[in-house]
Design an enzyme around this catalytic site. Sequence first.
Site, PDB file in Angstrom:
ATOM      1  N   GLY A  46       0.840  -1.187   0.000  1.00 21.38           N
ATOM      2  CA  GLY A  46       0.000   0.000   0.000  1.00 21.38           C
ATOM      3  C   GLY A  46       0.876   1.237   0.000  1.00 21.38           C
ATOM      4  O   GLY A  46       2.032   1.179   0.427  1.00 21.38           O
ATOM      5  N   GLN A  51       3.533   9.993   1.049  1.00 20.03           N
ATOM      6  CA  GLN A  51       4.771   9.207   1.111  1.00 20.03           C
ATOM      7  C   GLN A  51       5.675   9.458  -0.097  1.00 20.03           C
ATOM      8  O   GLN A  51       6.858   9.126  -0.068  1.00 20.03           O
ATOM      9  CB  GLN A  51       4.457   7.701   1.196  1.00 20.03           C
ATOM     10  CG  GLN A  51       3.796   7.303   2.496  1.00 20.03           C
ATOM     11  CD  GLN A  51       3.613   5.801   2.556  1.00 20.03           C
ATOM     12  OE1 GLN A  51       2.626   5.278   2.066  1.00 20.03           O
ATOM     13  NE2 GLN A  51       4.577   5.094   3.124  1.00 20.03           N
ATOM     14  N   CYS A  88       6.022   0.079   7.572  1.00 19.47           N
ATOM     15  CA  CYS A  88       5.712   1.198   6.696  1.00 19.47           C
ATOM     16  C   CYS A  88       6.968   1.580   5.912  1.00 19.47           C
ATOM     17  O   CYS A  88       8.049   1.649   6.491  1.00 19.47           O
ATOM     18  CB  CYS A  88       5.237   2.378   7.538  1.00 19.47           C
ATOM     19  SG  CYS A  88       4.827   3.824   6.562  1.00 19.47           S
ATOM     20  N   LEU A  89       6.807   1.826   4.607  1.00 21.41           N
ATOM     21  CA  LEU A  89       7.962   2.190   3.774  1.00 21.41           C
ATOM     22  C   LEU A  89       8.579   3.529   4.223  1.00 21.41           C
ATOM     23  O   LEU A  89       9.732   3.795   3.950  1.00 21.41           O
ATOM     24  CB  LEU A  89       7.554   2.294   2.298  1.00 21.41           C
ATOM     25  CG  LEU A  89       7.168   0.990   1.583  1.00 21.41           C
ATOM     26  CD1 LEU A  89       6.685   1.279   0.172  1.00 21.41           C
ATOM     27  CD2 LEU A  89       8.334   0.010   1.559  1.00 21.41           C
ATOM     28  N   HIS A 130      -4.409   1.799   7.111  1.00 25.78           N
ATOM     29  CA  HIS A 130      -3.044   2.319   7.277  1.00 25.78           C
ATOM     30  C   HIS A 130      -2.807   3.492   6.318  1.00 25.78           C
ATOM     31  O   HIS A 130      -2.285   4.537   6.714  1.00 25.78           O
ATOM     32  CB  HIS A 130      -2.058   1.166   7.017  1.00 25.78           C
ATOM     33  CG  HIS A 130      -0.614   1.543   7.037  1.00 25.78           C
ATOM     34  ND1 HIS A 130       0.290   1.002   7.929  1.00 25.78           N
ATOM     35  CD2 HIS A 130       0.110   2.390   6.265  1.00 25.78           C
ATOM     36  CE1 HIS A 130       1.487   1.522   7.701  1.00 25.78           C
ATOM     37  NE2 HIS A 130       1.414   2.362   6.692  1.00 25.78           N
ATOM     38  N   GLU A 131      -3.230   3.325   5.052  1.00 19.60           N
ATOM     39  CA  GLU A 131      -2.996   4.378   4.054  1.00 19.60           C
ATOM     40  C   GLU A 131      -3.860   5.613   4.338  1.00 19.60           C
ATOM     41  O   GLU A 131      -3.410   6.741   4.157  1.00 19.60           O
ATOM     42  CB  GLU A 131      -3.258   3.861   2.629  1.00 19.60           C
ATOM     43  CG  GLU A 131      -2.442   2.628   2.221  1.00 19.60           C
ATOM     44  CD  GLU A 131      -0.969   2.693   2.591  1.00 19.60           C
ATOM     45  OE1 GLU A 131      -0.400   3.811   2.629  1.00 19.60           O
ATOM     46  OE2 GLU A 131      -0.381   1.633   2.866  1.00 19.60           O
ATOM     47  N   HIS A 134      -2.280   7.794   6.786  1.00 21.03           N
ATOM     48  CA  HIS A 134      -1.254   8.659   6.195  1.00 21.03           C
ATOM     49  C   HIS A 134      -1.854   9.987   5.721  1.00 21.03           C
ATOM     50  O   HIS A 134      -1.229  11.036   5.845  1.00 21.03           O
ATOM     51  CB  HIS A 134      -0.600   7.980   4.991  1.00 21.03           C
ATOM     52  CG  HIS A 134       0.553   7.086   5.338  1.00 21.03           C
ATOM     53  ND1 HIS A 134       1.697   7.558   5.964  1.00 21.03           N
ATOM     54  CD2 HIS A 134       0.763   5.766   5.135  1.00 21.03           C
ATOM     55  CE1 HIS A 134       2.544   6.540   6.123  1.00 21.03           C
ATOM     56  NE2 HIS A 134       2.002   5.433   5.647  1.00 21.03           N
TER      57      HIS A 134
HETATM   58 ZN   LIG Z   1       2.792   3.568   5.739  1.00 23.14          ZN
END
Ligand SMILES: [Zn+2]
Length: 156
Positions: A46, A51, A88-89, A130-131, A134
């Site tokens: 995701g 991000q 998370c990236l 989660h997204e 963000h």
């Molecule tokens: Zn994330």
Amino acid sequence: MSPLEIKKYPNKILRKECLLVKGVTEKEKRILDEMLFTMRHFCGIGLAAPQVGISKRLIVASVEDVIIKLANPEIFDTYGSDIASEGCLSVIDAAVDIKRPTAITVKGLNEESKIIELKTSGLLARVLQHEIDHLNGRLIIDYASTWKRLKFKLKK
Ligand SMILES: [Zn+2]
């Protein structure tokens, strides 16, 4: 296409409330495609626009052959709850156990700029939550205990 740069914590853009898009035009479609490409390049499941440095309410997700591209996603119904570990990236080396609803109904705009309603559960529901976090400037570390947050800060 080349992957976009992933913004990493504590980059300030990750803490900003993202703006609603007026509609999904060619521009937003291109961003969504680039996000999907970037997410796959970095082996994510995701990704949210902040991000990659874009403060707009756009997310992508891909779980078990299901690909989701959404603008202005909004959760309006939830069911159950369970706890699972998330990474998370944008937050290197962190894994946090997070309690979230098991199933959700999400509303948003699809690639054709039409309002769609999506009922999901399990991993995909978790990824979407989660997204969407963000887009509101919320990160996985915000769910961690004070002690774990402290350890994470010390490590950096
Ligand atoms: Zn994330």
